[in-house]
Enzyme design. Structure first.
Site, short mmCIF file in Angstrom:
data_model
loop_
_atom_site.label_atom_id
_atom_site.label_comp_id
_atom_site.label_asym_id
_atom_site.label_seq_id
_atom_site.Cartn_x
_atom_site.Cartn_y
_atom_site.Cartn_z
N GLY A 51 -20.63 34.84 -38.63
CA GLY A 51 -20.16 36.21 -38.49
C GLY A 51 -19.82 36.55 -37.05
N ASP A 52 -19.23 37.72 -36.85
CA ASP A 52 -18.80 38.11 -35.51
C ASP A 52 -19.97 38.22 -34.53
OD1 ASP A 52 -19.83 40.31 -36.82
OD2 ASP A 52 -18.28 41.70 -36.16
N ASN A 53 -21.09 38.79 -34.97
CA ASN A 53 -22.23 38.92 -34.08
C ASN A 53 -22.87 37.56 -33.81
OD1 ASN A 53 -22.20 41.81 -33.75
ND2 ASN A 53 -22.88 41.96 -35.87
#
Length: 297
Positions: A51-53
């Protein structure tokens, strides 16, 4: 596996999902037709991704305990690496798997630069003028407080809340105070979330700051003072994209993730910001006022 069986005893759900692989493994090689369409090497491997995080954590070198990443984007996120799944009793803290072989306790606020942007647009201010006005107002904005829950809020958990201004008088209702109040209000939300992470035992000697808001020296100082922690930005502003590249190289290059981060992730020394003791004390009083206002909701 047991959870999937509980949800669907027939086993169809389990069969429909891809197999779990380690963070440093490749899914396989890219399909020839896709490689041709994109004009890339047909032997390219497809990494496990994330994911982005999770990518932002790798892109800021947040792959071992001691570092916290904070993103000042449209929404705000705070997360840190943990080597054990230390689940918080607070539902606001999400205990994600990291893409570096560990865990990523994380909080996310719904209102950050989207809230400051609304005030900036209301007064038709460019970024430089907005930051100048924030700097002109005193800590605590002369008693003006803003609960910037324009989208509702996730941390604190107030999904049906709306934004509100408090403490207005004939003398403190100024553009400068309103500009500072919205920045302080959004940053207090991140402090609330950071406190939840700290309650799980996470400690940090520095905060790696990313996102559009991190470009503001005024906001960086505010974060350092409110969190009472050193703040520094990474030289690569697109930390998630960098993290994705590093994660893709991991396992293909033969290097360890730590060595890749050492090579590719660097901090900007000129952005290093230390908390000022007098400011820390003043912000603590303003933060307690924020907490009292949140409690009324």
């Amino acid at each position: 596996m047991a959870l999937l069986t509980h949800i669907d005893p027939s086993g169809r759900l389990e069969k429909a999902l891809p197999a779990l692989i380690a963070a440093d493994q490749a899914v396989g090689s890219i399909l020839p037709a896709i490689a041709e369409r994109l004009g890339i090497n047909p032997n390219a491997k497809v990494s496990s991704g994330g994911g982005d995080n999770m990518m932002g954590a790798i892109g800021t070198g947040n792959i071992a305990p001691g570092v916290i990443t904070m993103s000042l984007g449209s929404s705000g996120t705070v997360y840190a690496f943990a080597d054990q799944p230390n689940v918080s009793p607070q539902a606001s803290v999400a205990t994600f798997c990291s893409s570096s072989g560990g865990w990523l306790p994380l909080i996310c606020t719904m209102n950050l630069t989207n809230a400051t942007g609304v005030i900036r647009e209301l007064f038709e201010l460019d970024l430089a003028t907005f930051n100048s006005l924030v700097a002109q107002a005193p800590i605590g904005a002369d008693g003006v407080s803003m609960l910037p829950f324009l989208n509702g809020e996730r941390v604190p958990a107030l999904p049906h809340a709306t934004g509100s201004l408090h403490g207005l008088t004939m003398t403190n209702l100024t553009r400068a105070n309103l500009c500072r109040a919205v920045v302080e209000g959004t940053t207090f939300g991140l402090r609330y979330g950071l406190d939840l992470l700290r309650q799980t035992g996470l400690q940090s000697h520095s905060i790696r700051l990313i996102g559009g808001g991190s470009k503001s020296p005024v906001w960086r100082q505010m974060v350092a003072d409110i969190m009472n922690t050193e703040v520094v930005c990474t030289e690569q502003s697109e930390a998630a994209a960098l993290g994705a590249a590093i994660q893709a190289a991991w396992g293909q290059s033969g290097d360890t993730l730590a060595s890749l981060c050492d090579k590719c992730v660097s901090v900007d020394p000129s952005s290093r910001t230390l908390p000022v003791a007098a400011n820390v004390s003043a912000y603590q009083q303003a933060y307690e006022r924020y907490q009292q206002l949140v409690a009324t909701l």
